[in-house]
Design a protein around this motif. Sequence first.
Motif, PDB file in Angstrom:
ATOM      1  N   SER A  16       0.855  -1.195   0.000  1.00 40.26           N
ATOM      2  CA  SER A  16       0.000   0.000   0.000  1.00 40.26           C
ATOM      3  C   SER A  16       0.887   1.241   0.000  1.00 40.26           C
ATOM      4  CB  SER A  16      -0.899   0.030   1.247  1.00 40.26           C
ATOM      5  OG  SER A  16      -0.126   0.270   2.403  1.00 40.26           O
ATOM      6  N   LEU A  73       5.157   4.640   2.746  1.00 43.24           N
ATOM      7  CA  LEU A  73       5.568   5.779   3.571  1.00 43.24           C
ATOM      8  C   LEU A  73       6.273   5.312   4.844  1.00 43.24           C
ATOM      9  CD1 LEU A  73       2.379   7.965   3.131  1.00 43.24           C
ATOM     10  CD2 LEU A  73       4.714   8.683   2.543  1.00 43.24           C
ATOM     11  N   ALA A  95      -2.834   9.389   6.154  1.00 45.18           N
ATOM     12  CA  ALA A  95      -1.826   8.314   6.081  1.00 45.18           C
ATOM     13  C   ALA A  95      -0.391   8.773   6.363  1.00 45.18           C
ATOM     14  CB  ALA A  95      -1.903   7.608   4.733  1.00 45.18           C
ATOM     15  N   PRO A  96       0.081   9.905   5.809  1.00 42.80           N
ATOM     16  CA  PRO A  96       1.478  10.259   6.096  1.00 42.80           C
ATOM     17  C   PRO A  96       1.738  10.512   7.582  1.00 42.80           C
ATOM     18  CG  PRO A  96       0.389  11.997   4.810  1.00 42.80           C
ATOM     19  CD  PRO A  96      -0.516  10.809   4.810  1.00 42.80           C
ATOM     20  N   VAL A 104       3.336  16.569   0.719  1.00 42.70           N
ATOM     21  CA  VAL A 104       2.400  15.749  -0.066  1.00 42.70           C
ATOM     22  C   VAL A 104       2.110  16.493  -1.365  1.00 42.70           C
ATOM     23  CG1 VAL A 104       0.062  14.776  -0.117  1.00 42.70           C
ATOM     24  CG2 VAL A 104       1.349  14.820   2.034  1.00 42.70           C
ATOM     25  N   SER A 112       0.800   5.436  -4.320  1.00 44.25           N
ATOM     26  CA  SER A 112      -0.270   4.518  -3.921  1.00 44.25           C
ATOM     27  C   SER A 112      -0.996   4.039  -5.167  1.00 44.25           C
ATOM     28  CB  SER A 112      -1.266   5.245  -3.008  1.00 44.25           C
ATOM     29  OG  SER A 112      -2.467   4.493  -2.909  1.00 44.25           O
ATOM     30  N   GLY A 166      -2.064  -1.121  -3.325  1.00 47.34           N
ATOM     31  CA  GLY A 166      -0.630  -1.266  -3.607  1.00 47.34           C
ATOM     32  C   GLY A 166       0.090   0.042  -3.452  1.00 47.34           C
TER      33      GLY A 166
HETATM   34  C1  LIG Z   1      -1.733  11.745   0.645  1.00 52.28           C
HETATM   35  C2  LIG Z   1      -1.887  10.271   0.804  1.00 52.28           C
HETATM   36  N1  LIG Z   1      -0.897   9.576   1.399  1.00 52.28           N
HETATM   37  C3  LIG Z   1      -0.969   8.257   1.556  1.00 52.28           C
HETATM   38  C4  LIG Z   1      -2.051   7.531   1.100  1.00 52.28           C
HETATM   39  C5  LIG Z   1      -2.088   6.081   1.422  1.00 52.28           C
HETATM   40  O1  LIG Z   1      -2.144   5.231   0.351  1.00 52.28           O
HETATM   41  P1  LIG Z   1      -2.804   3.773   0.541  1.00 52.28           P
HETATM   42  O2  LIG Z   1      -4.278   3.959   0.622  1.00 52.28           O
HETATM   43  O3  LIG Z   1      -2.367   3.043  -0.679  1.00 52.28           O
HETATM   44  O4  LIG Z   1      -2.232   3.193   1.789  1.00 52.28           O
HETATM   45  C6  LIG Z   1      -3.098   8.210   0.438  1.00 52.28           C
HETATM   46  C7  LIG Z   1      -4.297   7.560  -0.120  1.00 52.28           C
HETATM   47  O5  LIG Z   1      -4.840   6.612   0.133  1.00 52.28           O
HETATM   48  C8  LIG Z   1      -3.025   9.613   0.307  1.00 52.28           C
HETATM   49  O6  LIG Z   1      -4.015  10.295  -0.276  1.00 52.28           O
END
Ligand SMILES: Cc1ncc(COP(=O)(O)O)c(C=O)c1O
Length: 363
Positions: A29, A34, A58-59, A117, A167, A179
Amino acid sequence: VSTAGAFVTEFEHRVADITGTRYAVATASGTAALHIALLVAGVEADDEVLVPALTFIAPANAVRYCNAWPVFVDVEAEYWQMDPNRVADFLRGECRWRDGRLVNLATGRSVRALLPVDLLGHPVDADPLRELAREFGLIVVEDATESLGATYKGRAVGSLGDVACFSFNGNKIVTTGGGGMIVTDNAAWAERARYLTTQAKDEPVEYVHKEVGFNYRLTNVQAALGCAQLERLPGFVEAKRRSARLYQDFLAPLAGVTSFREAEWAHGTYWLFAAIFDEAKCGISSRAVMHALKEHGVEARPLWQPLHRSPAHSASNPTACPVADCIQARALCLPSSVNLTDDQRTRVLETVAGITGTANVSI
Ligand SMILES: Cc1ncc(COP(=O)(O)O)c(C=O)c1O
């Protein structure tokens, strides 16, 4: 079908090619990418990492997985990206060098990295951030998860920091169902990322592990889907840019409605198209627009709760981020799928026009 298949390697090579980076390591993912990117970049427990206040969570979560702490930085009002001026204010005004460490005076913790980001398919203004990172000895971990296909001054997102993450979640411009990918020019970091994402296996026959690793690898089945999807990336970008052009042209004359736009130094993907609805000028709040659109069968969505307000991160010593607050209160994302037809785009705009009291849509 497993993580060892040939499509994983092929997918990694293709993403490295697109982003102009030397190495790519596929992950399960974007969040996993990250987490590992921060670890290989040397972020340790009780370090601090600067994260924009306006982003999906997420970050910030990935920083906490490292037992480090996010410091939320406000975004700039024009393109909604992490504001280099606020980063400079923080580093110059609120930090000091002590025993070779850059220390946040408010917390006493070491500041180690910037985690900008590329928001909504638009690159962050990376040059001033890189300059600050150089001046203050910080690592730049670029979260490009929303912006594959975008460029900054001709450079692909993913190549704007020391290491970057993508992502391929179901809602992203290119998807593998779920992924992610880490890209970097740093051979040692790429090798360590591959090691940590595959359970830190040191001896594959006797199963010897010298460290606690993670099961974070992408499967071959997903990677095969990713390879096929990448072939369609230019078409996907064009479809999203077409929606954005039509939405921008139509919304421009509406009082109190301001479309998300790209900077002259950017070529964005408009992964999600967003617009500001300023109640004082258009007579209706963004959330009232959202509910009215829903009644007409058109889905609009707000952006994310700004992270300095997130209960999940209340222990992170958050400070005020008024620009993020202002954008989040007023912004709505309009339908942005690559599959939209012009009839559907017209329907979205006619519905917005009806709600904000404007007629005559032609695109
Ligand atoms: C800014 C940002 N960072 C990280 C992610 C995390 O990605 P994932 O959903 O693949 O874990 C996302 C979206 O899902 C995102 O929009």
